[in-house]
Design an enzyme around this catalytic site. Structure first.
Site, PDB file in Angstrom:
ATOM      1  N   GLY A 160       0.830  -1.199   0.000  1.00  0.00           N
ATOM      2  CA  GLY A 160       0.000   0.000   0.000  1.00  0.00           C
ATOM      3  C   GLY A 160       0.858   1.239   0.000  1.00  0.00           C
ATOM      4  CB  CYS A 183       3.437  -0.427  -6.837  1.00  0.00           C
ATOM      5  SG  CYS A 183       3.484  -2.191  -7.087  1.00  0.00           S
ATOM      6  CD  GLU A 199       2.801   5.237  -5.856  1.00  0.00           C
ATOM      7  OE1 GLU A 199       2.279   5.294  -4.739  1.00  0.00           O
ATOM      8  OE2 GLU A 199       3.259   4.181  -6.336  1.00  0.00           O
TER       9      GLU A 199
HETATM   10  O1  TXE Z   1      -3.566   3.235   0.418  1.00  0.00           O
HETATM   11  P1  TXE Z   1      -3.495   2.593   1.849  1.00  0.00           P
HETATM   12  P2  TXE Z   1      -4.718   4.153  -0.218  1.00  0.00           P
HETATM   13  C1  TXE Z   1      -0.383   4.331  -2.898  1.00  0.00           C
HETATM   14  C2  TXE Z   1      -0.841   5.189  -4.057  1.00  0.00           C
HETATM   15  C3  TXE Z   1      -2.176   5.694  -3.601  1.00  0.00           C
HETATM   16  C4  TXE Z   1      -1.910   5.895  -2.136  1.00  0.00           C
HETATM   17  C5  TXE Z   1      -3.112   5.924  -1.253  1.00  0.00           C
HETATM   18  O2  TXE Z   1       0.042   6.264  -4.223  1.00  0.00           O
HETATM   19  O3  TXE Z   1      -2.537   6.903  -4.209  1.00  0.00           O
HETATM   20  O4  TXE Z   1      -1.093   4.804  -1.774  1.00  0.00           O
HETATM   21  O5  TXE Z   1      -3.939   4.770  -1.454  1.00  0.00           O
HETATM   22  C6  TXE Z   1      -4.928  -0.609   4.603  1.00  0.00           C
HETATM   23  N1  TXE Z   1      -2.742   0.214   9.162  1.00  0.00           N
HETATM   24  N2  TXE Z   1      -0.667   2.919  -3.080  1.00  0.00           N
HETATM   25  O6  TXE Z   1      -5.100   5.251   0.697  1.00  0.00           O
HETATM   26  O7  TXE Z   1      -4.312   3.401   2.809  1.00  0.00           O
HETATM   27  C7  TXE Z   1      -6.086  -0.342   3.687  1.00  0.00           C
HETATM   28  O8  TXE Z   1      -7.315  -0.693   4.304  1.00  0.00           O
HETATM   29  C8  TXE Z   1      -2.785  -0.895   8.427  1.00  0.00           C
HETATM   30  C9  TXE Z   1       0.406   2.120  -3.616  1.00  0.00           C
HETATM   31  O9  TXE Z   1      -5.800   3.266  -0.630  1.00  0.00           O
HETATM   32  O10 TXE Z   1      -2.073   2.370   2.125  1.00  0.00           O
HETATM   33  C10 TXE Z   1      -5.715  -1.230   2.504  1.00  0.00           C
HETATM   34  O11 TXE Z   1      -6.075  -2.564   2.808  1.00  0.00           O
HETATM   35  N3  TXE Z   1      -3.418  -0.963   7.242  1.00  0.00           N
HETATM   36  C11 TXE Z   1       0.116   0.694  -3.593  1.00  0.00           C
HETATM   37  C12 TXE Z   1      -4.200  -1.083   2.431  1.00  0.00           C
HETATM   38  O12 TXE Z   1      -3.805  -0.641   3.734  1.00  0.00           O
HETATM   39  C13 TXE Z   1      -4.000   0.154   6.775  1.00  0.00           C
HETATM   40  C14 TXE Z   1      -1.241   0.188  -3.571  1.00  0.00           C
HETATM   41  C15 TXE Z   1      -3.681  -0.054   1.418  1.00  0.00           C
HETATM   42  O13 TXE Z   1      -4.282   1.203   1.658  1.00  0.00           O
HETATM   43  C16 TXE Z   1      -3.963   1.362   7.494  1.00  0.00           C
HETATM   44  C17 TXE Z   1      -2.208   1.102  -3.004  1.00  0.00           C
HETATM   45  C18 TXE Z   1      -3.304   1.365   8.738  1.00  0.00           C
HETATM   46  N4  TXE Z   1      -3.213   2.457   9.490  1.00  0.00           N
HETATM   47  C19 TXE Z   1      -1.900   2.418  -2.798  1.00  0.00           C
HETATM   48  N5  TXE Z   1      -4.602   2.309   6.770  1.00  0.00           N
HETATM   49  C20 TXE Z   1       1.102  -0.266  -4.172  1.00  0.00           C
HETATM   50  N6  TXE Z   1       2.317  -0.347  -3.615  1.00  0.00           N
HETATM   51  O14 TXE Z   1       0.773  -0.995  -5.099  1.00  0.00           O
HETATM   52  C21 TXE Z   1      -5.022   1.722   5.642  1.00  0.00           C
HETATM   53  N7  TXE Z   1      -4.674   0.412   5.632  1.00  0.00           N
END
Ligand code: TXE
Length: 498
Positions: free
Chosen positions: A239, A296, A394
């Site tokens: 994420g 990503c 990103e």
């Molecule tokens: O990601 P989150 P978001 C990047 C990409 C995107 C940005 C935000 O730039 O615009 O992140 O996306 C869980 N503790 N990527 O807000 O929040 C959430 O429920 C533990 C890159 O959607 O990081 C989900 O299951 N977990 C990327 C997962 O984390 C938590 C893919 C990802 O969500 C949490 C996605 C917490 N405190 C977004 N808060 C890649 N590397 O491919 C949220 N989650």
């Protein structure tokens, strides 16, 4: 929509799903409702689990680990379950792809292609389960023999994002299971269905109860509690870099659980003048548009040799213009919808930031509304300077920023000018140049004269702020093991006390 087969139509009403703990389906009234991002129509209702549900799932995974029905069986038996899983996914591929489309907005043709990769992940995981082994030391002297055992780390918490709900899951689950670990999975709250379908599939394949549990819920409650949980031995998180950082703090403040992190990227595609420019342009168009750039490893920074830059940008813009964006259920669509409203806004805001900072839009640069869904035209910016937000951040959308270079050193320098280091692509016909640049660019995955190629045999993961550890293949399985050094004295002990 009329030309689509009935199975590719939208559901008449949202389908309800339970959550899966200790081999049982459970339910609660409190639910998330998900609308298809391509159509704005409600498609699924999944449970908003509580912290008690999470604790039940962790206890079930712990019992399943300790009872040895999974961890203590042979690699061959584990491989059997993983191979049966691959067969069942093959049988249910249309259904899984359909739910990926409904919840994520990706084109059906792409979703079906991803499922082929998922099948290969389970097949590779099966091979890895049989191949996993330790080491021995025969060089410790005549009387001492050393063995290095690889043991499963225990209970793994898997937190996955919404961009590749099933693919990212399948790049991890078979390798976690191959190691002998058990799991609690929390999918993204907007794309939970295919993670739940995998529970049905694994159960049918013969996975012992409690070895794979799914708790649906929000990141802030369930995800955060997983990272703080004292009975989870490792978290694999994919994420945002911000949440990745929160995982590190939570691990430090709880039980020092091990972390695997796959985070953001701002990946370069470097094009030398001696490259096959037509193929490179095709790859650049694909690299930024695949999965609407919500990927990503999207190649979001084009770094092109100045003497061909104008010609290349024109070639690329002409190709990007032809990309078919639209209804993800239409088999001819190449680029589908943006997955969430928040992401749609983020991307459009970045496009505006690029324009107001003085970069020039060569193609795209706007949203368009279609069938109640949210769509953005693949966009190419030129005249980008390295301090602009579209150059450094990103964006996670179909927005490509173009830069030029004069020497290979300069190309490497621009490529490395980022806090991230996930992936890179390089185009040249000179093999020495290709290898020399590959060795100097700091990225976990590299593609020479290709892009986003590869199979689950190859490890994936990032350098720098793109994360920790590697997933997939034998390297991936090893991440979920810990090493025990065993010393065996082959002779009678020399007394310490005479
Ligand atoms: O990601 P989150 P978001 C990047 C990409 C995107 C940005 C935000 O730039 O615009 O992140 O996306 C869980 N503790 N990527 O807000 O929040 C959430 O429920 C533990 C890159 O959607 O990081 C989900 O299951 N977990 C990327 C997962 O984390 C938590 C893919 C990802 O969500 C949490 C996605 C917490 N405190 C977004 N808060 C890649 N590397 O491919 C949220 N989650």
């Amino acid at each position: 929509m009329d030309q689509l087969a009935p199975k590719h139509r939208l559901p008449d009403q949202p389908k309800e799903f339970g959550y899966f703990v200790d081999g049982l389906w459970k339910s609660r009234e409190d639910r998330f409702e998900r609308a298809s991002p391509g159509h704005g129509v409600a498609v699924s209702r999944t449970v908003r689990c509580t912290l008690d549900d999470l604790n039940d799932a962790v206890s079930a995974a712990r019992r399943a680990f300790e009872n040895g029905f999974w961890a203590d069986i042979s690699g061959a038996e584990r491989a059997g379950v993983l191979l049966r899983t691959a067969e069942i996914i093959k049988r249910r591929r249309e259904e899984v792809a359909y739910w990926e489309v409904l919840e994520n907005g990706k084109p059906i043709s792409q979703a079906l292609g991803e499922i082929e990769h998922c099948i290969a992940c389970f097949e590779t995981g099966a091979g890895a389960a049989r191949a996993l082994h330790g080491d021995s030391f025969n060089n410790l002297g005549k009387d001492l023999f050393g063995m290095v055992l690889r043991e499963p780390i225990g209970v793994v918490g898997l937190i996955t994002p919404w961009n590749f709900p099933f693919l990212i899951l399948c790049e991890r689950v078979p390798f976690i299971l191959a190691s002998g670990c058990t799991l609690v999975v929390k999918p993204s709250e907007v794309t939970s269905v295919t993670t739940l379908l995998l529970a049905e599939i694994l159960e049918e394949a013969g996975l012992p109860r409690g070895a794979y549990n799914v708790v649906t819920g929000s990141g802030r409650t369930i995800g955060q509690a997983m990272t703080e949980h004292h009975d989870i031995d490792m978290i694999s998180f994919t994420g945002s870099t911000a949440v990745g950082r929160a995982c590190v703090h939570a691990a430090a403040d709880s039980n020092f659980k091990k972390l695997g992190l796959e985070l953001g990227g701002k990946n370069p595609i470097i094009v030398f003048a001696d490259a096959d420019l037509d193929s490179a342009a095709d790859a650049a168009a694909f690299g930024i548009s695949f999965n609407t750039g919500q990927c990503c490893v999207s190649s979001s920074r084009l770094i092109v040799e100045v003497k061909v830059a104008n010609e290349f940008e024109k070639l690329l813009a002409a190709k990007m213009q032809k990309i078919v964006v639209g209804d993800p259920l239409d088999p001819t669509t190449q680029v589908g919808a943006i997955t969430t409203e928040a992401q749609n806004k983020t991307i459009l805001d970045y496009i505006e930031k690029g324009k107001s900072a003085g970069a020039k839009v060569l193609v795209g640069g706007a949203k368009f509304d279609h069938e109640g869904g949210q769509y953005i035209q693949p966009t190419l910016f030129t005249g980008v300077t390295r301090d602009m937000a579209i150059a450094t951040d990103e964006i996670f959308g179909p927005v490509l920023s173009s830069f030029t270079f004069e020497t290979a050193d300069e190309a490497v320098q621009i490529a490395n000018d980022t806090v991230y280091g996930l992936a890179a692509s390089l185009w040249t016909s000179d093999v020495s140049k290709a290898l020399s640049v590959t060795r100097r660019v700091r990225a976990g995955r590299f593609w020479v004269n290709t892009i986003m190629a590869g199979g689950p045999e190859m490890p994936l993961g990032g350098f720098k702020q793109s994360g920790w550890g590697r997933e997939a293949g034998v390297y991936g399985v090893e991440e979920y093991t810990q090493i025990k050094s065993v010393h065996v004295d082959l002779a009678k002990r020399q007394p310490w006390i005479s």
